[in-house]
Design a protein around this motif. Structure first.
Motif, PDB file in Angstrom:
ATOM      1  N   GLN A 176       0.827  -1.200   0.000  1.00  0.00           N
ATOM      2  CA  GLN A 176       0.000   0.000   0.000  1.00  0.00           C
ATOM      3  C   GLN A 176       0.865   1.255   0.000  1.00  0.00           C
ATOM      4  OE1 GLN A 176      -3.441   0.020   2.689  1.00  0.00           O
ATOM      5  NE2 GLN A 176      -2.768   1.999   3.425  1.00  0.00           N
ATOM      6  N   ARG A 177       1.866   1.283   0.862  1.00  0.00           N
ATOM      7  CA  ARG A 177       2.767   2.440   0.908  1.00  0.00           C
ATOM      8  C   ARG A 177       3.538   2.582  -0.397  1.00  0.00           C
ATOM      9  NH1 ARG A 177       3.477   0.442   6.247  1.00  0.00           N
ATOM     10  NH2 ARG A 177       5.352  -0.705   5.596  1.00  0.00           N
ATOM     11  N   ALA A 178       3.996   1.447  -0.948  1.00  0.00           N
ATOM     12  CA  ALA A 178       4.783   1.487  -2.174  1.00  0.00           C
ATOM     13  C   ALA A 178       3.965   2.005  -3.353  1.00  0.00           C
ATOM     14  CB  ALA A 178       5.327   0.095  -2.487  1.00  0.00           C
ATOM     15  N   VAL A 179       2.764   1.461  -3.539  1.00  0.00           N
ATOM     16  CA  VAL A 179       1.929   1.862  -4.677  1.00  0.00           C
ATOM     17  C   VAL A 179       1.506   3.321  -4.544  1.00  0.00           C
ATOM     18  CG1 VAL A 179      -0.231   1.423  -5.899  1.00  0.00           C
ATOM     19  CG2 VAL A 179       1.155  -0.499  -5.107  1.00  0.00           C
ATOM     20  N   ALA A 180       1.201   3.741  -3.335  1.00  0.00           N
ATOM     21  CA  ALA A 180       0.825   5.141  -3.120  1.00  0.00           C
ATOM     22  C   ALA A 180       1.962   6.094  -3.481  1.00  0.00           C
ATOM     23  CB  ALA A 180       0.407   5.352  -1.670  1.00  0.00           C
ATOM     24  N   ASP A 181       3.205   5.624  -3.360  1.00  0.00           N
ATOM     25  CA  ASP A 181       4.386   6.458  -3.595  1.00  0.00           C
ATOM     26  C   ASP A 181       4.741   6.591  -5.074  1.00  0.00           C
ATOM     27  OD1 ASP A 181       6.567   8.001  -2.676  1.00  0.00           O
ATOM     28  OD2 ASP A 181       7.910   6.279  -2.687  1.00  0.00           O
ATOM     29  N   LEU A 182       4.276   5.657  -5.897  1.00  0.00           N
ATOM     30  CA  LEU A 182       4.741   5.590  -7.289  1.00  0.00           C
ATOM     31  C   LEU A 182       4.381   6.810  -8.136  1.00  0.00           C
ATOM     32  CD1 LEU A 182       4.092   1.811  -8.083  1.00  0.00           C
ATOM     33  CD2 LEU A 182       6.226   2.910  -7.408  1.00  0.00           C
ATOM     34  N   PRO A 183       3.149   7.330  -8.095  1.00  0.00           N
ATOM     35  CA  PRO A 183       2.856   8.499  -8.934  1.00  0.00           C
ATOM     36  C   PRO A 183       3.724   9.711  -8.600  1.00  0.00           C
ATOM     37  CG  PRO A 183       0.824   7.443  -8.251  1.00  0.00           C
ATOM     38  CD  PRO A 183       1.928   6.806  -7.452  1.00  0.00           C
ATOM     39  N   GLY A 184       3.907   9.999  -7.312  1.00  0.00           N
ATOM     40  CA  GLY A 184       4.710  11.151  -6.942  1.00  0.00           C
ATOM     41  C   GLY A 184       6.185  10.961  -7.198  1.00  0.00           C
ATOM     42  N   ARG A 185       6.690   9.755  -6.984  1.00  0.00           N
ATOM     43  CA  ARG A 185       8.119   9.491  -7.135  1.00  0.00           C
ATOM     44  C   ARG A 185       8.535   9.361  -8.592  1.00  0.00           C
ATOM     45  NH1 ARG A 185      12.292   6.705  -3.671  1.00  0.00           N
ATOM     46  NH2 ARG A 185      10.739   6.728  -2.001  1.00  0.00           N
ATOM     47  N   PHE A 186       7.718   8.676  -9.390  1.00  0.00           N
ATOM     48  CA  PHE A 186       8.098   8.369 -10.770  1.00  0.00           C
ATOM     49  C   PHE A 186       7.145   8.939 -11.817  1.00  0.00           C
ATOM     50  CE2 PHE A 186       9.604   4.616  -8.278  1.00  0.00           C
ATOM     51  CZ  PHE A 186      10.962   4.884  -8.370  1.00  0.00           C
ATOM     52  N   GLY A 187       6.051   9.563 -11.396  1.00  0.00           N
ATOM     53  CA  GLY A 187       5.075  10.066 -12.352  1.00  0.00           C
ATOM     54  C   GLY A 187       4.241   8.980 -12.995  1.00  0.00           C
ATOM     55  N   MET A 188       4.193   7.787 -12.393  1.00  0.00           N
ATOM     56  CA  MET A 188       3.439   6.685 -12.986  1.00  0.00           C
ATOM     57  C   MET A 188       1.939   6.921 -12.851  1.00  0.00           C
ATOM     58  SD  MET A 188       5.422   3.252 -11.705  1.00  0.00           S
ATOM     59  CE  MET A 188       7.211   3.092 -11.872  1.00  0.00           C
ATOM     60  N   SER A 189       1.211   6.488 -13.856  1.00  0.00           N
ATOM     61  CA  SER A 189      -0.243   6.381 -13.783  1.00  0.00           C
ATOM     62  C   SER A 189      -0.567   4.923 -13.479  1.00  0.00           C
ATOM     63  CB  SER A 189      -0.885   6.796 -15.102  1.00  0.00           C
ATOM     64  OG  SER A 189      -0.468   8.092 -15.478  1.00  0.00           O
ATOM     65  N   ILE A 190      -1.639   4.692 -12.717  1.00  0.00           N
ATOM     66  CA  ILE A 190      -1.944   3.336 -12.264  1.00  0.00           C
ATOM     67  C   ILE A 190      -3.411   3.016 -12.482  1.00  0.00           C
ATOM     68  CG2 ILE A 190      -1.982   1.770 -10.272  1.00  0.00           C
ATOM     69  CD1 ILE A 190       0.250   3.500  -9.043  1.00  0.00           C
TER      70      ILE A 190
END
Length: 240
Positions: A176-190
């Motif tokens: 949960q913490r990892a997935v929540a971090d992905l858009p801000g850290r890498f600009g990923m869309s999910i």
């Protein structure tokens, strides 16, 4: 808002059987959108339609600004990562070797992979798994590795199919913490297909609900949380 994924009136079929009916969805750049629904509602089919694999499609699908045509490998090369619900890690390779293959694949697609140190920071569970073979991992550990492998390839759009299914609560919390971090850290869309309501509400901005292949609800995560009648009518979702 730039669009990472768009479905316009999409129908999907397994042979003669129709599984999606007029599907509409939009995932904006850096946005997390959750697909909810009971088993068989069409969540996995939506992922497969986006990747153009195992289903026949009609309608329009755009991925990262281009029509989603050609093979699934061709679509992936544009910057799409897909973590299916069957994980698909290499059982005879160590976790490190699985991640090295993902790095090599990213470079072959002219993308700079995420370095190991950053993956270990995002998913600390990898630190104790890194030298174990895939066959020696539990189902939850394999799922964590599959997600880590997808992150290493630095996709612009990440498709996650039931990432918390069958996982221990401690691993769910880390994911949960990892997935929540992905858009801000890498600009990923999910685009996230999930049945764990608490997981969804902690990370998603938009919520879509499917029922027998049809979109029956679309709204913000806050609107969805405020409307228990939707959950009661269409969902059988655990809160943890």
């Amino acid at each position: 808002m730039t669009t990472a994924l768009a479905f316009r009136d999409v129908n999907a079929f397994y042979g003669p059987a129709q599984a999606l009916f007029g599907m509409q969805l939009t995932v904006g750049a850096g946005e997390t959108v959750a697909l909810l629904g009971r088993n068989g509602a069409g969540k996995t089919t939506t992922m497969r339609a986006a990747m153009n694999i195992l289903v026949r499609r009609t309608g329009e699908i755009d991925v990262l600004g281009e029509p989603a045509k050609g093979t699934s490998d061709r679509i992936a090369r544009r910057g799409v990562g897909w973590v299916p619900d069957d994980r698909r890690i290499f059982p005879t390779l160590t976790v490190r070797e699985n991640l090295l293959l993902a790095q090599k694949s990213a470079r072959a697609k002219d993308r700079e992979p995420v370095e190991f140190d950053e993956v270990l920071e995002i998913l600390p569970i990898m630190k104790r798994l890194i030298d174990r073979r895939g066959s020696a991992l539990s189902g939850g550990e394999q799922q964590a590795v599959a997600i880590a492998r997808a992150i290493v390839a630095r996709p612009r759009l990440l498709l996650l199919d039931e990432p918390t299914e069958g996982l221990a609560p401690v691993i769910v919390e880390e994911l949960q913490r990892a997935v929540a971090d992905l858009p801000g850290r890498f600009g990923m869309s999910i685009l996230l297909a999930e049945q764990n309501l608490a997981f969804v509400q902690s990370i998603a901005q938009q919520v879509l609900v499917l029922e027998t292949g049809r979109l029956v609800y679309s709204g913000t995560a806050a609107e969805f949380a405020a409307d228990p009648s939707i959950r009661e009518r269409f969902l059988a979702i655990g809160s943890a």
